[in-house]
Scaffold this motif. Structure first.
Motif, PDB file in Angstrom:
ATOM      1  N   ILE A  26      11.572 -40.866  12.689  1.00  0.00           N
ATOM      2  CA  ILE A  26      10.677 -41.701  12.903  1.00  0.00           C
ATOM      3  C   ILE A  26       9.554 -41.858  11.553  1.00  0.00           C
ATOM      4  O   ILE A  26       8.908 -40.970  11.309  1.00  0.00           O
ATOM      5  N   ILE A  27       9.534 -43.180  11.051  1.00  0.00           N
ATOM      6  CA  ILE A  27       8.666 -43.380   9.776  1.00  0.00           C
ATOM      7  C   ILE A  27       7.377 -43.652  10.254  1.00  0.00           C
ATOM      8  O   ILE A  27       7.116 -44.265  11.249  1.00  0.00           O
ATOM      9  N   ASN A  61      11.967 -34.277  14.986  1.00  0.00           N
ATOM     10  CA  ASN A  61      11.958 -33.091  15.899  1.00  0.00           C
ATOM     11  C   ASN A  61      10.536 -32.697  16.172  1.00  0.00           C
ATOM     12  O   ASN A  61      10.176 -31.334  16.107  1.00  0.00           O
ATOM     13  N   GLY A  62       9.650 -33.507  16.197  1.00  0.00           N
ATOM     14  CA  GLY A  62       8.135 -33.415  16.441  1.00  0.00           C
ATOM     15  C   GLY A  62       7.427 -32.779  15.220  1.00  0.00           C
ATOM     16  O   GLY A  62       6.357 -32.646  15.637  1.00  0.00           O
ATOM     17  N   GLN A  63       7.927 -32.742  14.149  1.00  0.00           N
ATOM     18  CA  GLN A  63       7.224 -32.315  12.953  1.00  0.00           C
ATOM     19  C   GLN A  63       7.049 -33.246  11.925  1.00  0.00           C
ATOM     20  O   GLN A  63       8.087 -33.946  11.843  1.00  0.00           O
ATOM     21  N   ARG A  64       5.963 -33.281  11.400  1.00  0.00           N
ATOM     22  CA  ARG A  64       5.853 -34.407  10.247  1.00  0.00           C
ATOM     23  C   ARG A  64       6.564 -33.768   8.922  1.00  0.00           C
ATOM     24  O   ARG A  64       6.509 -32.423   8.383  1.00  0.00           O
ATOM     25  N   ILE A  65       7.069 -34.590   8.118  1.00  0.00           N
ATOM     26  CA  ILE A  65       7.848 -34.010   6.937  1.00  0.00           C
ATOM     27  C   ILE A  65       7.434 -35.151   6.093  1.00  0.00           C
ATOM     28  O   ILE A  65       7.736 -36.674   6.056  1.00  0.00           O
ATOM     29  N   ASP A  66       6.947 -34.656   4.751  1.00  0.00           N
ATOM     30  CA  ASP A  66       6.233 -35.501   3.838  1.00  0.00           C
ATOM     31  C   ASP A  66       7.605 -35.415   2.712  1.00  0.00           C
ATOM     32  O   ASP A  66       8.110 -34.540   2.396  1.00  0.00           O
TER      33      ASP A  66
END
Length: 75
Positions: A26-27, A61-66
């Motif tokens: 999800i962007i 999966n519920g975590q923010r990834i930059d």
């Protein structure tokens, strides 16, 4: 209803695939601007520069990834 734009997948060798995006991501941010819906995403896409790397953030999966993505022209 989710905040952001959920992607169904990426095309082979596309900027999204090269940046590490995956189906189901999800962007939530592009170029430092928050993405709440498809309208935010579309508006920001028209403002980014081809060939210039920009930050992109996704929820996976519920975590923010930059990550970082370098837009390319479509020919």
């Amino acid at each position: 209803e989710i905040e952001g734009v959920k992607i169904s997948g990426t095309s082979k060798n596309s900027p999204a695939e090269k940046a590490g995006l995956k189906a189901g991501d999800i962007i939530v941010e592009l170029g430092g601007k928050k993405i709440l819906n498809i309208y935010d995403y579309s508006a920001l896409l028209s403002a980014i520069k081809i060939g210039e790397e920009i930050p992109i953030a996704v929820r996976r999966n519920g975590q923010r990834i930059d990550l970082a993505i370098t837009p390319e022209s479509r020919e």
